[in-house]
Design a protein around this motif. Sequence first.
Motif, PDB file in Angstrom:
ATOM      1  N   VAL A   8     -18.591 -69.770  18.979  1.00 29.67           N
ATOM      2  CA  VAL A   8     -19.524 -69.524  17.886  1.00 29.67           C
ATOM      3  C   VAL A   8     -18.805 -69.103  16.612  1.00 29.67           C
ATOM      4  O   VAL A   8     -17.691 -68.591  16.645  1.00 29.67           O
ATOM      5  CB  VAL A   8     -20.559 -68.441  18.262  1.00 29.67           C
ATOM      6  N   ARG A   9     -19.481 -69.328  15.510  1.00 25.17           N
ATOM      7  CA  ARG A   9     -19.062 -68.792  14.207  1.00 25.17           C
ATOM      8  C   ARG A   9     -19.721 -67.444  13.967  1.00 25.17           C
ATOM      9  O   ARG A   9     -19.168 -66.593  13.287  1.00 25.17           O
ATOM     10  CB  ARG A   9     -19.420 -69.758  13.078  1.00 25.17           C
ATOM     11  N   SER A  10     -20.920 -67.262  14.533  1.00 27.50           N
ATOM     12  CA  SER A  10     -21.603 -65.973  14.488  1.00 27.50           C
ATOM     13  C   SER A  10     -22.632 -65.957  15.608  1.00 27.50           C
ATOM     14  O   SER A  10     -23.070 -67.008  16.073  1.00 27.50           O
ATOM     15  CB  SER A  10     -22.281 -65.743  13.135  1.00 27.50           C
ATOM     16  N   ALA A  11     -22.993 -64.744  16.038  1.00 28.82           N
ATOM     17  CA  ALA A  11     -24.017 -64.592  17.073  1.00 28.82           C
ATOM     18  C   ALA A  11     -24.557 -63.170  17.012  1.00 28.82           C
ATOM     19  O   ALA A  11     -23.841 -62.240  16.647  1.00 28.82           O
ATOM     20  CB  ALA A  11     -23.438 -64.873  18.455  1.00 28.82           C
ATOM     21  N   SER A  12     -25.837 -63.041  17.375  1.00 28.26           N
ATOM     22  CA  SER A  12     -26.436 -61.710  17.436  1.00 28.26           C
ATOM     23  C   SER A  12     -27.537 -61.719  18.477  1.00 28.26           C
ATOM     24  O   SER A  12     -28.078 -62.762  18.825  1.00 28.26           O
ATOM     25  CB  SER A  12     -26.994 -61.291  16.072  1.00 28.26           C
ATOM     26  N   VAL A  13     -27.853 -60.521  18.962  1.00 26.64           N
ATOM     27  CA  VAL A  13     -28.954 -60.357  19.906  1.00 26.64           C
ATOM     28  C   VAL A  13     -29.847 -59.243  19.372  1.00 26.64           C
ATOM     29  O   VAL A  13     -29.377 -58.188  18.935  1.00 26.64           O
ATOM     30  CB  VAL A  13     -28.461 -60.096  21.344  1.00 26.64           C
ATOM     31  N   THR A  14     -31.160 -59.533  19.373  1.00 23.09           N
ATOM     32  CA  THR A  14     -32.158 -58.629  18.823  1.00 23.09           C
ATOM     33  C   THR A  14     -33.145 -58.227  19.915  1.00 23.09           C
ATOM     34  O   THR A  14     -33.565 -59.070  20.715  1.00 23.09           O
ATOM     35  CB  THR A  14     -32.919 -59.331  17.678  1.00 23.09           C
ATOM     36  N   VAL A  15     -33.491 -56.943  19.948  1.00 22.55           N
ATOM     37  CA  VAL A  15     -34.505 -56.420  20.869  1.00 22.55           C
ATOM     38  C   VAL A  15     -35.507 -55.630  20.038  1.00 22.55           C
ATOM     39  O   VAL A  15     -35.112 -54.742  19.267  1.00 22.55           O
ATOM     40  CB  VAL A  15     -33.876 -55.519  21.949  1.00 22.55           C
ATOM     41  N   LEU A 111     -13.505 -56.863  30.235  1.00 24.16           N
ATOM     42  CA  LEU A 111     -13.118 -57.520  28.986  1.00 24.16           C
ATOM     43  C   LEU A 111     -12.546 -56.503  28.002  1.00 24.16           C
ATOM     44  O   LEU A 111     -11.509 -56.741  27.375  1.00 24.16           O
ATOM     45  CB  LEU A 111     -14.316 -58.223  28.341  1.00 24.16           C
ATOM     46  N   THR A 112     -13.202 -55.367  27.883  1.00 26.76           N
ATOM     47  CA  THR A 112     -12.736 -54.315  26.986  1.00 26.76           C
ATOM     48  C   THR A 112     -11.351 -53.824  27.409  1.00 26.76           C
ATOM     49  O   THR A 112     -10.462 -53.643  26.566  1.00 26.76           O
ATOM     50  CB  THR A 112     -13.745 -53.151  26.956  1.00 26.76           C
ATOM     51  N   ALA A 113     -11.153 -53.644  28.712  1.00 25.55           N
ATOM     52  CA  ALA A 113      -9.855 -53.193  29.222  1.00 25.55           C
ATOM     53  C   ALA A 113      -8.748 -54.209  28.939  1.00 25.55           C
ATOM     54  O   ALA A 113      -7.581 -53.829  28.748  1.00 25.55           O
ATOM     55  CB  ALA A 113      -9.949 -52.919  30.721  1.00 25.55           C
ATOM     56  N   LEU A 114      -9.114 -55.480  28.888  1.00 21.11           N
ATOM     57  CA  LEU A 114      -8.139 -56.529  28.572  1.00 21.11           C
ATOM     58  C   LEU A 114      -7.788 -56.567  27.080  1.00 21.11           C
ATOM     59  O   LEU A 114      -6.837 -57.221  26.687  1.00 21.11           O
ATOM     60  CB  LEU A 114      -8.677 -57.894  29.008  1.00 21.11           C
ATOM     61  N   GLY A 115      -8.579 -55.881  26.264  1.00 25.04           N
ATOM     62  CA  GLY A 115      -8.317 -55.821  24.835  1.00 25.04           C
ATOM     63  C   GLY A 115      -9.358 -56.485  23.965  1.00 25.04           C
ATOM     64  O   GLY A 115      -9.210 -56.549  22.741  1.00 25.04           O
ATOM     65  N   ALA A 116     -10.430 -56.966  24.567  1.00 26.51           N
ATOM     66  CA  ALA A 116     -11.470 -57.664  23.804  1.00 26.51           C
ATOM     67  C   ALA A 116     -12.334 -56.691  23.020  1.00 26.51           C
ATOM     68  O   ALA A 116     -12.588 -55.569  23.454  1.00 26.51           O
ATOM     69  CB  ALA A 116     -12.355 -58.480  24.747  1.00 26.51           C
ATOM     70  N   THR A 117     -12.792 -57.154  21.863  1.00 25.24           N
ATOM     71  CA  THR A 117     -13.844 -56.469  21.114  1.00 25.24           C
ATOM     72  C   THR A 117     -15.149 -57.051  21.616  1.00 25.24           C
ATOM     73  O   THR A 117     -15.403 -58.251  21.443  1.00 25.24           O
ATOM     74  CB  THR A 117     -13.686 -56.717  19.603  1.00 25.24           C
ATOM     75  N   VAL A 118     -15.963 -56.215  22.264  1.00 21.50           N
ATOM     76  CA  VAL A 118     -17.157 -56.695  22.957  1.00 21.50           C
ATOM     77  C   VAL A 118     -18.408 -56.023  22.404  1.00 21.50           C
ATOM     78  O   VAL A 118     -18.439 -54.814  22.215  1.00 21.50           O
ATOM     79  CB  VAL A 118     -17.058 -56.416  24.479  1.00 21.50           C
ATOM     80  N   GLN A 119     -19.421 -56.824  22.165  1.00 23.27           N
ATOM     81  CA  GLN A 119     -20.771 -56.354  21.855  1.00 23.27           C
ATOM     82  C   GLN A 119     -21.665 -56.860  22.987  1.00 23.27           C
ATOM     83  O   GLN A 119     -21.320 -57.833  23.671  1.00 23.27           O
ATOM     84  CB  GLN A 119     -21.257 -56.920  20.521  1.00 23.27           C
ATOM     85  N   THR A 120     -22.829 -56.222  23.183  1.00 23.12           N
ATOM     86  CA  THR A 120     -23.707 -56.627  24.275  1.00 23.12           C
ATOM     87  C   THR A 120     -25.167 -56.643  23.843  1.00 23.12           C
ATOM     88  O   THR A 120     -25.526 -56.057  22.827  1.00 23.12           O
ATOM     89  CB  THR A 120     -23.597 -55.658  25.474  1.00 23.12           C
ATOM     90  N   GLY A 121     -25.959 -57.284  24.690  1.00 21.52           N
ATOM     91  CA  GLY A 121     -27.401 -57.189  24.585  1.00 21.52           C
ATOM     92  C   GLY A 121     -27.855 -55.983  25.387  1.00 21.52           C
ATOM     93  O   GLY A 121     -27.057 -55.090  25.684  1.00 21.52           O
ATOM     94  N   VAL A 122     -29.141 -55.960  25.778  1.00 18.99           N
ATOM     95  CA  VAL A 122     -29.700 -54.878  26.577  1.00 18.99           C
ATOM     96  C   VAL A 122     -30.167 -55.478  27.896  1.00 18.99           C
ATOM     97  O   VAL A 122     -31.052 -56.344  27.905  1.00 18.99           O
ATOM     98  CB  VAL A 122     -30.878 -54.189  25.850  1.00 18.99           C
ATOM     99  N   PHE A 123     -29.581 -55.041  28.990  1.00 16.16           N
ATOM    100  CA  PHE A 123     -29.903 -55.609  30.295  1.00 16.16           C
ATOM    101  C   PHE A 123     -31.396 -55.519  30.562  1.00 16.16           C
ATOM    102  O   PHE A 123     -32.010 -54.467  30.413  1.00 16.16           O
ATOM    103  CB  PHE A 123     -29.135 -54.895  31.410  1.00 16.16           C
TER     104      PHE A 123
END
Length: 143
Positions: A8-15, A111-123
Motif C-alpha cells: 500500500v501507499r497508505s492505509a487506515s482502520v476506523t472504528v 513483528l514489533t520485536a523484529l523491528g517493524a513499526t506496527v499499527q493495528t485495528g481493534v480485535f
Amino acid sequence: MRVLVQRVRSASVTVDGEVVGEIRPATQGLLALVGVTHEDDATKARRMAEKLWQLRILDDERSASDVSAPILVVSQFTLYANTDKGRRPSWNAAAPGPVAEPLVTEFTDALTALGATVQTGVFGADMQVHLVNDGPVTVLLEL
C-alpha cells in the motif's frame, strides 16, 4: 494462520468514526489482514511474522525489513470462510475470539520485536479499512 498482505501507499482502520490505526508511508507499506484457525499457535504466529517481515514484494524486490516499511495489522476471521455449499459462508474453520485474539497479538508483538513499526485495528470490532493498494500487489501467506 492466513495473512492476506497488500502493498500500500497508505492505509487506515476506523472504528466508530475514529481512526485507530494508520500508516502513511513516504514510499510503501503493508496492510496485513490476519485470520486464525483452530490449529494455530504462538509458534506459527511468530513464524508468520518473520515470513511477512522478510517477504520481498516492495519495489526492487525489497522486503519491509530492508526499508523499514510500516505495517498495519487487522484481524479478519472471514479469511477462513468456507463457501463450498450454498450461498452463505460457514465460519467453522475460524478460531473463536478467545483463541484468535492472543495469536493476533502474538503476531503483532513478533513483528514489533523484529523491528517493524506496527499499527493495528481493534480485535472483534466493526472496522472500516481504507487503503491505496500499490501495484496492485496482493499475496496470500499461509502456514
